[in-house]
Enzyme design. Structure first.
Site, PDB file in Angstrom:
ATOM      1  N   GLY A  43       0.990  -5.127  -4.207  1.00  0.00           N
ATOM      2  CA  GLY A  43       1.063  -5.084  -2.749  1.00  0.00           C
ATOM      3  C   GLY A  43      -0.134  -4.457  -2.065  1.00  0.00           C
ATOM      4  O   GLY A  43      -0.194  -4.407  -0.839  1.00  0.00           O
ATOM      5  N   HIS A  44      -1.117  -3.990  -2.823  1.00  0.00           N
ATOM      6  CA  HIS A  44      -2.278  -3.272  -2.240  1.00  0.00           C
ATOM      7  C   HIS A  44      -3.569  -3.820  -2.821  1.00  0.00           C
ATOM      8  O   HIS A  44      -4.166  -3.179  -3.682  1.00  0.00           O
ATOM      9  CB  HIS A  44      -2.155  -1.780  -2.547  1.00  0.00           C
ATOM     10  CG  HIS A  44      -3.044  -0.900  -1.728  1.00  0.00           C
ATOM     11  ND1 HIS A  44      -4.275  -0.460  -2.149  1.00  0.00           N
ATOM     12  CD2 HIS A  44      -2.866  -0.354  -0.511  1.00  0.00           C
ATOM     13  CE1 HIS A  44      -4.814   0.333  -1.241  1.00  0.00           C
ATOM     14  NE2 HIS A  44      -3.970   0.414  -0.246  1.00  0.00           N
ATOM     15  N   TYR A  45      -4.065  -4.814  -2.497  1.00  0.00           N
ATOM     16  CA  TYR A  45      -3.773  -5.892  -1.571  1.00  0.00           C
ATOM     17  C   TYR A  45      -3.656  -7.177  -2.374  1.00  0.00           C
ATOM     18  O   TYR A  45      -4.513  -7.412  -3.226  1.00  0.00           O
ATOM     19  CB  TYR A  45      -4.904  -6.029  -0.560  1.00  0.00           C
ATOM     20  CG  TYR A  45      -5.063  -4.799   0.319  1.00  0.00           C
ATOM     21  CD1 TYR A  45      -4.310  -4.656   1.476  1.00  0.00           C
ATOM     22  CD2 TYR A  45      -5.945  -3.793  -0.013  1.00  0.00           C
ATOM     23  CE1 TYR A  45      -4.467  -3.543   2.292  1.00  0.00           C
ATOM     24  CE2 TYR A  45      -6.100  -2.675   0.806  1.00  0.00           C
ATOM     25  CZ  TYR A  45      -5.371  -2.554   1.952  1.00  0.00           C
ATOM     26  OH  TYR A  45      -5.512  -1.453   2.740  1.00  0.00           O
TER      27      TYR A  45
END
Length: 142
Positions: A43-45
Site C-alpha cells: 500500500g506504500h505505494y
C-alpha cells in the site's frame, strides 16, 4: 526466538532489524534485508513501493533499544519488567528512498544521559552506502 528477541521486546511483524552487526560502548549497528512481500509495500505505494519513513525510524529506535538493553546489562542491572520506550523524536531527515530488496544498515549512537533519558542519534544507509535517514531521539526505561 533469535538473539534480538532475547534483547528487546519487539516481535514480528513489528521487528525491523534482522541482525546486530556490532555493539560497543557508544553505539549499535544492525542490518535488515527488506523483503518484497512485507505488507506495507502493498500500500506504500502500489506500483512504486517505498519503505515508509516511520518504519525506517522504528528500525533506528529498535537498534537504540538493543544498545540501551546491553548498556543496562553491562552495568549489572536487569531489564526484567523494564521496557525501552521512545519519548522524543527530533530532526528526522529523509535523504534517499529505500525500496523492497534493499539491504539497510542501521546505526544508533549514544549521545548522553540526562535524568534517566537516553539521548541518541541514528542513521540508515542503503547497501550502496547512501544515507537514507538521520534522526535524533530519546529513549527512557519504563
Amino acid at each position: 526466538m533469535g538473539p534480538i528477541e532475547q534483547i528487546i521486546p519487539h516481535r514480528p511483524p513489528f521487528l525491523f532489524i534482522d541482525e546486530i552487526v556490532s555493539l560497543d560502548e557508544n553505539s549499535a549497528v544492525a542490518r535488515r534485508q527488506l523483503r518484497r512481500e512485507e505488507p506495507h509495500f502493498a500500500g506504500h505505494y502500489p506500483g512504486n513501493p517505498i519503505m515508509p519513513g516511520v518504519l525506517l525510524c522504528e528500525a533506528v529506535f529498535q537498534t537504540g533499544a538493543v544498545y540501551l538493553s546491553e548498556r543496562i546489562a553491562k552495568a549489572g542491572e536487569t531489564m526484567e519488567n523494564r521496557t525501552p520506550i521512545l519519548s522524543r523524536i527530533n530532526e528526522a531527515k529523509f535523504k534517499h528512498m529505500v525500496k523492497p530488496g534493499d539491504e539497510i544498515t542501521i546505526e544508533a549512537r549514544f549521545v548522553e544521559t540526562l535524568l534517566g533519558f537516553y539521548f541518541m542519534r541514528g542513521t540508515v544507509r542503503t547497501g550502496e552506502g547512501k544515507l537514507a535517514l538521520t534522526v535524533a531521539f530519546v529513549l527512557a526505561l519504563k
